[in-house]
Design a protein around this motif. Structure first.
Motif, PDB file in Angstrom:
ATOM      1  N   ARG A 200       0.833  -1.208   0.000  1.00  0.00           N
ATOM      2  CA  ARG A 200       0.000   0.000   0.000  1.00  0.00           C
ATOM      3  C   ARG A 200       0.867   1.257   0.000  1.00  0.00           C
ATOM      4  N   THR A 202       0.891   4.614   1.403  1.00  0.00           N
ATOM      5  CA  THR A 202       0.181   5.323   2.464  1.00  0.00           C
ATOM      6  C   THR A 202       0.420   6.829   2.449  1.00  0.00           C
ATOM      7  N   GLU A 203       1.268   7.322   1.538  1.00  0.00           N
ATOM      8  CA  GLU A 203       1.502   8.762   1.408  1.00  0.00           C
ATOM      9  C   GLU A 203       1.932   9.403   2.727  1.00  0.00           C
ATOM     10  N   VAL A 205       0.816   9.049   5.691  1.00  0.00           N
ATOM     11  CA  VAL A 205      -0.366   9.460   6.439  1.00  0.00           C
ATOM     12  C   VAL A 205      -0.634   8.453   7.548  1.00  0.00           C
ATOM     13  N   VAL A 207      -3.213   6.442   8.691  1.00  0.00           N
ATOM     14  CA  VAL A 207      -4.495   6.001   8.155  1.00  0.00           C
ATOM     15  C   VAL A 207      -5.394   5.523   9.297  1.00  0.00           C
ATOM     16  N   ALA A 273      -1.644  14.722  -1.349  1.00  0.00           N
ATOM     17  CA  ALA A 273      -1.627  13.258  -1.248  1.00  0.00           C
ATOM     18  C   ALA A 273      -2.341  12.617  -2.430  1.00  0.00           C
ATOM     19  N   ASP A 275      -4.495   9.902  -4.516  1.00  0.00           N
ATOM     20  CA  ASP A 275      -5.748   9.212  -4.203  1.00  0.00           C
ATOM     21  C   ASP A 275      -6.079   8.306  -5.378  1.00  0.00           C
ATOM     22  N   THR A 279      -3.385   3.732  -3.091  1.00  0.00           N
ATOM     23  CA  THR A 279      -3.497   4.326  -1.754  1.00  0.00           C
ATOM     24  C   THR A 279      -4.715   3.822  -0.988  1.00  0.00           C
ATOM     25  N   LEU A 282      -7.482   6.861   2.293  1.00  0.00           N
ATOM     26  CA  LEU A 282      -6.514   7.270   3.318  1.00  0.00           C
ATOM     27  C   LEU A 282      -7.149   8.044   4.469  1.00  0.00           C
ATOM     28  N   LYS A 290      -7.616  15.319   5.276  1.00  0.00           N
ATOM     29  CA  LYS A 290      -7.331  15.425   3.845  1.00  0.00           C
ATOM     30  C   LYS A 290      -6.756  16.798   3.506  1.00  0.00           C
TER      31      LYS A 290
END
Length: 370
Positions: A200, A202-203, A205, A207, A273, A275, A279, A282, A290
Motif C-alpha cells: 500500500r 500510504t503517502e 499518512v 491512516v 496526497a 488518491d 493508496t 486514506l 485530507k
C-alpha cells in the motif's frame, strides 16, 4: 520540436499511419516470391512497428514526463542544479548486515565509511521497516569518537526500493565525495522507501484503522536512530529528503513536525496526497485530515515556523512546475525556501542525480551536529 511537444507526437503518429497505409497498399506487390519480396515484407513490418512503438513511447512520456528533452532521454543532461534561496544502541534498531562503499580504501570504515542494513521497529506506530544507514568515515575516526553528527532521512518514490538510493541515486557515495571535497559537513543518512506497509502507498499518512506511517517517520524513526547512533534529538539535528512520493513525504513531515525536523528537501515532489488504487481510502471521510495532507493548503493555514525547505522542478519536463512555484510563493518567514529549477529534466534518475549533490550540500548546511 521538443521531446514532449505536441508537434513531435503528432508527427510520430502521422509517420506511423503513413507506414501502416503503405504496408497495406504495397502488400499485394510484396506477396510475390523471391528474396527481394521477402526482404521488402520484413522491412515494411519492422518500420511500421518501430513507428508505432515510437508513437506510443512519446505519448507515454508526454503523459508521465519520464524525460524532459532529447538530451535528457539520451543521458546528455549532466549539469548540476543550482540552489537558489528565496528568503523574506537501541532495541528499536537491529543491524542485519554491513557493506563498504566502492571508493579507494572503502574496505576500512574509517576511510570509506560504512553502510549498515538495519530493521527499524516503530515503538509507537507498531511498524517495522528495513532501511540502510550510511555512516561517514569520520564516524569511525578517533578524533570524532565523542562527536555527534547531523542526520537526514532519505526516501525513494513509490513503489521504489531502498536499494535505488544506494545504486541508482548514489546517496552514500555522493555524500562521501561532497564531504571529502569540503563542500558539506559529514552527515548520517537513513535510507528507506515510503512504503513501510507494502504494497500500500500510504503517502506518509496516519491512516484511520490502518498503518500509522506519519507517526513512524516523525516520531519512531528519529528516536530509534538517536538511541542507536551518535545523532542528536533536537530538530536542528535532523533533516528529511526524498524524490517524487518521498519528496512529498519529506516536505509534509517537516511542515507538520518542525519540532523534530529543521529542513526538508523534495526532489520532483508533488504537494497533495495521491488518491488512487494504490493508496485506497486514506482519510475515511475526514476532511480536516485530507486538507492537512495538502501542503499548499497547510502553508495557508499553519503558523510558519523556523524551518527550511528545498523544492525542485524543471521548466521543461516536470509536471510539478506550477505547484512548485505556488509552494515557493506560500512559504512565509520565519520559514525559508530554496529551489533548484532545471531548464529541462523529466521525472527520472538522471534528473535527480543532477539535483542530489547540491541538495545534500544544502541539507547539511541547514543542520547542526550539536
Amino acid at each position: 520540436m521538443g521531446l514532449t511537444s505536441n508537434k513531435v507526437l503528432a508527427l510520430a503518429v502521422v509517420v506511423a499511419v503513413v507506414f501502416f497505409a503503405a504496408t497495406v497498399w504495397l502488400w499485394p506487390r510484396l506477396a510475390r516470391g523471391g528474396w527481394k519480396a521477402v526482404v521488402g515484407r520484413i522491412g515494411m513490418l519492422l518500420v511500421t512497428q518501430l513507428a508505432l512503438f515510437a508513437s506510443l513511447g512519446l505519448a507515454a512520456n508526454k503523459s508521465f514526463l519520464f524525460y524532459g528533452s532529447w538530451a535528457d532521454l539520451f543521458g546528455q543532461e549532466q549539469e548540476l542544479g543550482v540552489v537558489v534561496d528565496h528568503s523574506a544502541g537501541s532495541r528499536d534498531v537491529q543491524v542485519v548486515g554491513t557493506q563498504a562503499l566502492d571508493v579507494p580504501g572503502g574496505g576500512r570504515p574509517s576511510v570509506g565509511g560504512q553502510i549498515q542494513k538495519v530493521v527499524i521497529a516503530g515503538e509507537k506506530s507498531g511498524i517495522d521497516s528495513p532501511a540502510y544507514v550510511y555512516l561517514p568515515p569520520e564516524y569511525f575516526q578517533g578524533r570524532y569518537a565523542k562527536a555527534t553528527f547531523p542526520a537526514s532521512v532519505v526516501l525513494t518514490g513509490y513503489p521504489g526500493t531502498a536499494e535505488n538510493l544506494l545504486k541508482g541515486l548514489k546517496y552514500p557515495r555522493t555524500a562521501y565525495q561532497q564531504a571529502k571535497d569540503k563542500k558539506m559537513q559529514p552527515m548520517i543518512l537513513v535510507m528507506l522507501r515510503p512504503t513501510v506497509a507494502p504494497p500500500r502507498d500510504t503517502e506518509c499518512v496516519d491512516v484511520p484503522g490502518g498503518p500509522q506511517t506519519e507517526t513512524f517517520f516523525a516520531e519512531d524513526l528519529p528516536k530509534a536512530i538517536s538511541q542507536t547512533y551518535r545523532v542528536g534529538t533536537q530538530a536542528r539535528n535532523w533533516g528529511f529528503m526524498g524524490n517524487s512520493t518521498g519528496g512529498y513525504c519529506a516536505l509534509k513531515i517537516v511542515l507538520h513536525h518542525p519540532d523534530r525536523f529543521a529542513a526538508g528537501a523534495g526532489f520532483s515532489a508533488y504537494y497533495k496526497a495521491a488518491d488512487d488504487v494504490t493508496t485506497g481510502d486514506l482519510f475515511h471521510g475526514d476532511k480536516a485530515a485530507k486538507n492537512r495532507a495538502d501542503l499548499l493548503w497547510s502553508l495557508d493555514h499553519t503558523p510558519p515556523r523556523n524551518t527550511s525547505f528545498l523544492v525542485t522542478s524543471s521548466r521543461q519536463g516536470e509536471g510539478n512546475l506550477k505547484g512548485t512555484k505556488e509552494f515557493i510563493r506560500k512559504v512565509k518567514a520565519p520559514a525559508r525556501v530554496s529551489s533548484i529549477m532545471l531548464d529541462s529534466g523529466g521525472h527520472n534518475f538522471n534528473t535527480w542525480n543532477r539535483e542530489i549533490p547540491p541538495g545534500l550540500v544544502w541539507m547539511a548546511g541547514r543542520l547542526s551536529a550539536r
